[in-house]
Design a protein around this motif. Structure first.
Motif, PDB file in Angstrom:
ATOM      1  N   LYS A 263      -9.685  -1.712   8.652  1.00 50.85           N
ATOM      2  CA  LYS A 263      -9.427  -1.420   7.174  1.00 50.85           C
ATOM      3  C   LYS A 263      -8.216  -0.346   6.979  1.00 50.85           C
ATOM      4  O   LYS A 263      -7.675  -0.623   6.104  1.00 50.85           O
ATOM      5  CB  LYS A 263     -10.865  -0.640   6.746  1.00 50.85           C
ATOM      6  N   VAL A 264      -7.837   0.215   7.902  1.00 53.37           N
ATOM      7  CA  VAL A 264      -6.877   1.363   7.916  1.00 53.37           C
ATOM      8  C   VAL A 264      -5.559   0.383   8.088  1.00 53.37           C
ATOM      9  O   VAL A 264      -4.671   0.740   7.271  1.00 53.37           O
ATOM     10  CB  VAL A 264      -6.947   2.454   8.935  1.00 53.37           C
ATOM     11  N   TYR A 265      -5.584  -0.515   8.843  1.00 49.03           N
ATOM     12  CA  TYR A 265      -4.286  -1.394   8.960  1.00 49.03           C
ATOM     13  C   TYR A 265      -4.164  -2.315   7.578  1.00 49.03           C
ATOM     14  O   TYR A 265      -2.941  -2.315   7.339  1.00 49.03           O
ATOM     15  CB  TYR A 265      -4.336  -2.379  10.147  1.00 49.03           C
TER      16      TYR A 265
ATOM     17  N   ASP B 262      -5.648  -1.946   4.727  1.00 48.22           N
ATOM     18  CA  ASP B 262      -5.418  -1.054   3.160  1.00 48.22           C
ATOM     19  C   ASP B 262      -4.586   0.063   3.170  1.00 48.22           C
ATOM     20  O   ASP B 262      -4.283   0.411   2.018  1.00 48.22           O
ATOM     21  CB  ASP B 262      -7.161  -0.453   3.060  1.00 48.22           C
ATOM     22  N   LYS B 263      -4.347   0.650   4.286  1.00 44.27           N
ATOM     23  CA  LYS B 263      -3.181   1.701   4.217  1.00 44.27           C
ATOM     24  C   LYS B 263      -1.699   1.338   5.059  1.00 44.27           C
ATOM     25  O   LYS B 263      -0.710   1.600   4.433  1.00 44.27           O
ATOM     26  CB  LYS B 263      -4.044   2.877   4.732  1.00 44.27           C
ATOM     27  N   VAL B 264      -1.772   1.056   6.279  1.00 41.77           N
ATOM     28  CA  VAL B 264      -0.631   0.472   6.769  1.00 41.77           C
ATOM     29  C   VAL B 264       0.112  -0.500   6.017  1.00 41.77           C
ATOM     30  O   VAL B 264       1.309  -0.243   5.759  1.00 41.77           O
ATOM     31  CB  VAL B 264      -0.923   0.391   8.302  1.00 41.77           C
TER      32      VAL B 264
ATOM     33  N   PRO C 296       0.293  -2.099   3.153  1.00 42.26           N
ATOM     34  CA  PRO C 296       0.779  -1.762   2.008  1.00 42.26           C
ATOM     35  C   PRO C 296       1.819  -1.095   2.182  1.00 42.26           C
ATOM     36  O   PRO C 296       2.920  -0.981   1.113  1.00 42.26           O
ATOM     37  CB  PRO C 296      -0.261  -1.017   1.238  1.00 42.26           C
ATOM     38  N   LYS C 297       2.001   0.132   2.880  1.00 41.56           N
ATOM     39  CA  LYS C 297       3.300   0.948   3.132  1.00 41.56           C
ATOM     40  C   LYS C 297       4.397   0.119   3.653  1.00 41.56           C
ATOM     41  O   LYS C 297       5.432   0.307   3.133  1.00 41.56           O
ATOM     42  CB  LYS C 297       2.833   2.114   3.738  1.00 41.56           C
TER      43      LYS C 297
ATOM     44  N   TYR D 206      -2.773  -8.943   3.628  1.00 43.26           N
ATOM     45  CA  TYR D 206      -3.894  -7.582   3.857  1.00 43.26           C
ATOM     46  C   TYR D 206      -4.849  -8.412   4.611  1.00 43.26           C
ATOM     47  O   TYR D 206      -5.517  -7.882   5.605  1.00 43.26           O
ATOM     48  CB  TYR D 206      -4.076  -7.131   2.468  1.00 43.26           C
TER      49      TYR D 206
END
Length: 1005
Positions: free
Chosen positions: A504-506, A508-510, A512-513, A935
């Motif tokens: 999820k972190v990869y 949803d957060k990584v 996108p950045k 994603y």
């Protein structure tokens, strides 16, 4: 395709039983495959040896070497012809071309030698043709005593044991060193001969007739065949009864028969006592443990019956070496299996991890079945190949199993989940496996000893990878089908929640950045990658490391021309000095003459009466072999400046040449000798140690015949040469048999007769006339090299140069070469040159690998650009490998380079799996835009990518921490390369794919 899948699922249980049955064959192969310490290296060399007693090197070259050498070039499968012409003997070494059949070439050489033997001098022996094998020592013993007479007393037993061992299966040969041979000389009294008016030719003829066997054949009496035999006296008794000339003068009236000790080829000592070395050599393609056990049982029975005054010590056992090495390797292999089990358990369900582990183990065993037919045995390299394979093989199984479980969670029925789960990932699994196969296949083309050494690694990886892929696409679906359907846990595995959180972190957060600033993300990664390459300059280099063994050998080369007895005395002084300054020596052996029987990887390139080797057994817990060499080699050279001294230990790799070699090609012998001597002097003035293939000039007494004087007095050349032979080495005659063994017999003048007191007798008008031999022969003192060397028909000489300042020495050699204005050609080579050639060859192969991997990916994605994205992960892996070696200060080595090449095939899998999922989602329209496709790909592929990387790393950690200096660089390279590449490619691959998409489609989807 669905029908085939349904057929497999219907017969899942039968298929599983079949796979387990086949794996039993693999287990049997694993248990019975030949074991040895290091891979066999092919030796395609043939020697042609021709003896011509009494001939000097110039006559040998002109009348023997040149004749045989010229004809050898007519055999097409011979690539190079080298020769050495020395006094009394010519030796040709034939190098066979790659792909030739040694047995066929050997037959061709034998036939050719027989056809030209009539062109050789009458007194030259029939050339002997022998194939040089790659047999290596299996067992070596030192039979020693405080009296050499005690060793002579057991000589018959030792010789009988040798004959018994040679006949055993798996034994190539047995070498005995240290015994001294005796011969008989008939020493003529020249004054007595002159008084009796006899000449040596009459004596030779009478002796030949007396020693010739009596051939009686058979008789027939009354239709019955009667065998006839002759009871002969001993050869010595027969010689004592020889009568010469019309007056029947007894031989003993004009000569004495003396037993003399021949110059020994070897003088052996063990712990200060006289010794005999007994070494058994293993045939090629044989199992070390089984052959060794059989041989040891026979040897131990024999040595147990030795007298109390004779002691036998085993100084080398290949079986013990193999057992010690394999205990460590099997321990690493077992730990790797446990590590992979743990690795799969942390991210897969119980049924999933069991299925994956069964698939991996079965892949290993089935993959071993064809290995013996690929010319690979079980050795250090092949076991490491199995450990690496364990880490790689889980990838296919994890990806397939994880995708099947993912389909379960999406609500597919059992059959649909299995079918769709396999179908979605099959193309990427097959493509990534093809990439790995194409990565390792070119390594099978690596030439020379390096290729033979590493052959086992690509062979095992290719075989097991192909089997693994087949089983991942068939065995895993069958296993999942027979397992009762059960809902897959929401977070399967011991660390299932962590993987879920990480995905999820990869996603949803990584990601996108990364996609928000793709250029910056990619450039940052690229800069780090490029900077890491510069760390090569600060990383130690060691092409093949020294083994962690307790043997240290010392090569000693003294002044040419000194006797073997003097060499042995000098070597004893060197050993005494070492024992005085070193407190960690547990045993020592001296081999003067030909040197060690290829023990401990040590052999003398050029041996003779002026060479010796010392073998030390040290306590490596007090000081390692390499530390011993570093501390004592330089002081030892200072203490004994008249000797050339080299301290060595066992190197874990193929034999290496001298650091620098210089080949001279020049037809004029005087020019060749002077140039070799001049460069040698310059190099030695710079502190280098130099040895020469033709030897250093030695003091020589040169006999010259006055042909005008011969013609004036009617004396023939043969008379003069015959007299010279008689006052020096003598004229060899037929061997005689004594106590079941043959001994040489020669005829010569007694020692008190020389050039100054021997006359030539010539018959003129029926009356004998005598002329002083010195009237026809003059003697001058000069210097001359002891050998003439050829390479492919050209006169040559080679210098082997050892120096700590290689750059300065190479510069000096280059300057000297440029200063030559004659016809001399100079070629510089050596270990550094060989390593350069290797790097050139591996660079070419690596380029081929990149092209093959690129083509596989291009075919998979039907794109010429997408493969470039995936290939970028290879450079990330190589950069990671360099960082790993730098941080740990592990030397860049041959196997470190192999680790980087291995990464090429391993790391592309993650990028292939990631991009394949993006492409599937983009094409099937299940996502709204490219962002969502990337994603979702990250979310779905995060766990299998991380899980396969972790399990691969865990499998290699035991090797990285095993302390094995040979394999540490490979393990560190692969571990660091995998970790670095996985982390950065998970950032770089989406960014590069986004660039690709924007470039190709120009809009969001």
């Amino acid at each position: 395709m669905r029908k085939l899948a349904d057929l497999l699922l219907k017969r899942s249980l039968l298929f599983i039983v079949l796979i387990f049955t086949v794996s039993v064959v693999g287990v049997y192969t694993f248990l019975t495959i030949d074991q040895r310490e290091i891979p066999e290296t092919e030796v395609n060399l043939i020697n042609v040896i021709t003896a011509w007693p009494g001939a000097d090197k110039d006559d040998i070259e002109e009348n023997v070497t040149n004749i045989i050498e010229t004809e050898m070039f007519s055999i097409s499968d011979i690539e190079d012809v080298s020769s050495v012409s020395e006094d009394n003997v010519s030796v040709l070494t034939l190098s066979l071309s790659d792909g030739s059949t040694p047995d066929n070439v050997l037959n061709d050489v034998n036939n050719l030698v027989q056809s030209i033997s009539g062109d050789l001098p009458e007194n030259a022996a029939q050339p002997e043709v022998e194939s040089i094998t790659n047999a290596f020592p299996l067992l070596s013993y030192q039979i020693h005593s405080d009296s050499f007479e005690n060793l002579e007393a057991v000589r018959g037993d030792v010789e009988s044991l040798k004959q018994e061992i040679i006949q055993m299966n798996g034994v190539d040969s047995v070498t005995i060193k240290g015994y001294r041979e005796s011969a008989y000389e008939i020493q003529l009294d020249w004054d007595a001969l002159a008084e009796e008016q006899l000449n040596p030719n009459e004596i030779m003829n009478e002796i030949d007739l007396s020693l010739s066997p009596v051939i009686l054949g058979q008789d027939v009496q009354d239709d019955e065949i009667i065998r006839l035999s002759f009871e002969d006296e001993t050869a010595l008794r027969t010689l004592e009864e020889v009568r010469i000339g019309e007056d029947r003068v007894p031989l003993l009236d004009v000569a004495s028969i003396e037993s003399v000790e021949s110059t020994p080829e070897d003088i052996v000592q063990y712990n200060g006592e006289d010794a005999i070395s007994f070494t058994v050599f293993l045939s090629s393609e044989e199992d070390v443990p089984s052959v060794s056990e059989n041989v040891e049982s026979v040897i131990n029975d024999s040595f147990d019956n030795m007298p109390d005054n004779v002691t036998v010590d085993n100084i080398s056992s290949e079986r013990e070496n193999v057992e010690d090495i394999f205990i460590g390797l099997y321990t690493s292999l077992l730990i790797a299996v446990i590590a992979v089990i743990i690795g799969t358990s942390i991210g897969l369900s119980l049924f999933g991890s069991i299925t994956v582990m069964l698939t991996v183990l079965i892949s290993i065993f089935i993959g071993l079945i064809p290995v013996p037919w690929m010319g690979v045995d079980l050795n250090q390299i092949s076991v490491i190949g199995l450990i690496i394979a364990l880490g790689i093989l889980v990838d296919d199984s994890i990806v397939v199993n994880d995708n099947i479980e993912r389909r379960f969670t999406l609500g597919d029925s059992k059959g649909d989940a299995i079918y769709n789960g396999v179908k979605e990932v099959a193309p990427s699994v097959i493509a990534s496996t093809a990439a790995i196969v194409f990565t390792f296949s070119p390594l099978l083309l690596l030439s020379g000893a390096n290729g033979d050494f590493i052959k086992a690694l690509p062979s095992i990886l290719i075989s097991t990878m192909i089997v693994s892929t087949v089983l991942a696409l068939t065995f895993i679906p069958a296993m999942r089908n027979v397992i009762p359907y059960k809902k897959v846990p929401k977070n399967p595995g011991l660390l299932g929640k962590a993987f879920t959180w990480g995905s999820k972190v990869y996603a949803d957060k990584v990601l996108p950045k990364v996609l928000k600033r793709p250029v910056l993300s990619f450039l940052a990664i690229l800069i780090v990658t490029l900077l890491s390459v510069g760390l090569v300059r600060f990383t130690p280099f060691e092409f093949f490391p020294e083994a962690d063994r307790s043997e240290v050998t010392i090569d000693l080369i003294f002044n040419e021309g000194q006797t073997i007895q003097k060499t042995h005395e000098d070597t004893e002084e060197v050993l005494a000095h070492l024992l005085e300054v070193m407190d960690h020596v547990e045993g020592s052996s001296i081999f003067t003459g030909e040197g060690l029987p290829n023990l401990f990887g040590a052999s003398l390139d050029q041996s003779g009466e002026n060479t010796a080797q010392i073998a030390l057994q040290i306590d490596k817990e007090k000081m390692s072999a390499s530390a011993t060499i570093d501390e004592y080699e330089a002081p030892l050279r200072e203490a004994f400046p008249d000797a050339k001294i080299f301290m060595n230990t066992i190197i874990q790799g193929p034999p290496a040449s001298a650091p620098i070699t210089v080949e001279f090609f020049e037809e004029d012998l005087d020019t060749l000798s002077s140039e070799v001597a001049e460069l040698t002097e310059q190099l030695e003035n710079e502190g280098a140690i130099v040895t020469s293939s033709i030897g250093n000039p030695v003091d020589t007494l040169q006999y010259s015949i006055d042909y005008d004087a011969l013609e004036e007095n009617g004396i023939s050349i043969s008379q003069v040469k015959n007299e010279l032979n008689m006052i020096s080495e003598g004229i060899p005659m037929q061997e005689i048999i004594e106590d079941g063994s043959s001994k040489e017999l020669s005829l010569k003048y007694a020692d008190e007769f020389n050039l100054d007191n021997v006359d030539i007798v010539n018959i003129e008008d029926g009356r004998p006339e005598t002329y002083p031999l010195s009237d026809f022969v003059t003697v001058s003192e000069t210097e001359d090299t002891p050998a003439i060397q050829h390479k492919n028909g050209e006169r040559t000489a080679e210098l082997q140069v050892y120096s700590d300042d290689g750059a300065n020495i190479e510069s000096l050699i280059s300057d000297y070469s440029n200063s030559l204005d004659g016809s001399t050609e100079v070629i510089v080579g050596g270990e550094s040159s060989d390593q350069t050639d290797f790097f050139i060859e591996i660079s070419i192969l690596f380029s081929v690998i990149l092209i093959l991997v690129y083509l596989v990916i291009a075919f998979e994605f039907n794109s010429l650009v997408l493969p470039l994205i995936i290939v970028f992960s290879i450079f990330l892996a190589i950069s990671g490998g360099i960082i790993g070696l730098f941080v740990t200060q592990t030397p860049i080595s041959f196997l470190g380079i192999m680790g980087m090449v291995s990464l090429t095939g391993i790391v592309v899998r993650n990028a292939i799996v990631l991009i394949d999922f993006i492409e599937i989602r983009r094409k099937d329209g299940s996502v709204d835009d490219i962002y969502e496709a990337i994603y979702e790909s990250g979310r779905a592929r995060f766990k299998p990518i991380i899980l396969t990387t972790v399990t691969s790393i865990l499998a290699l950690i035991p090797v990285a921490f095993s302390g094995d200096v040979l394999f540490e660089p490979l393990a560190v390279t692969v571990i660091a390369g995998l970790a670095f590449s996985t982390l950065l490619s998970m950032l770089a691959t989406p960014a590069l794919y986004y660039f690709y998409y924007k470039f190709k489609y120009g809009k969001k989807k």
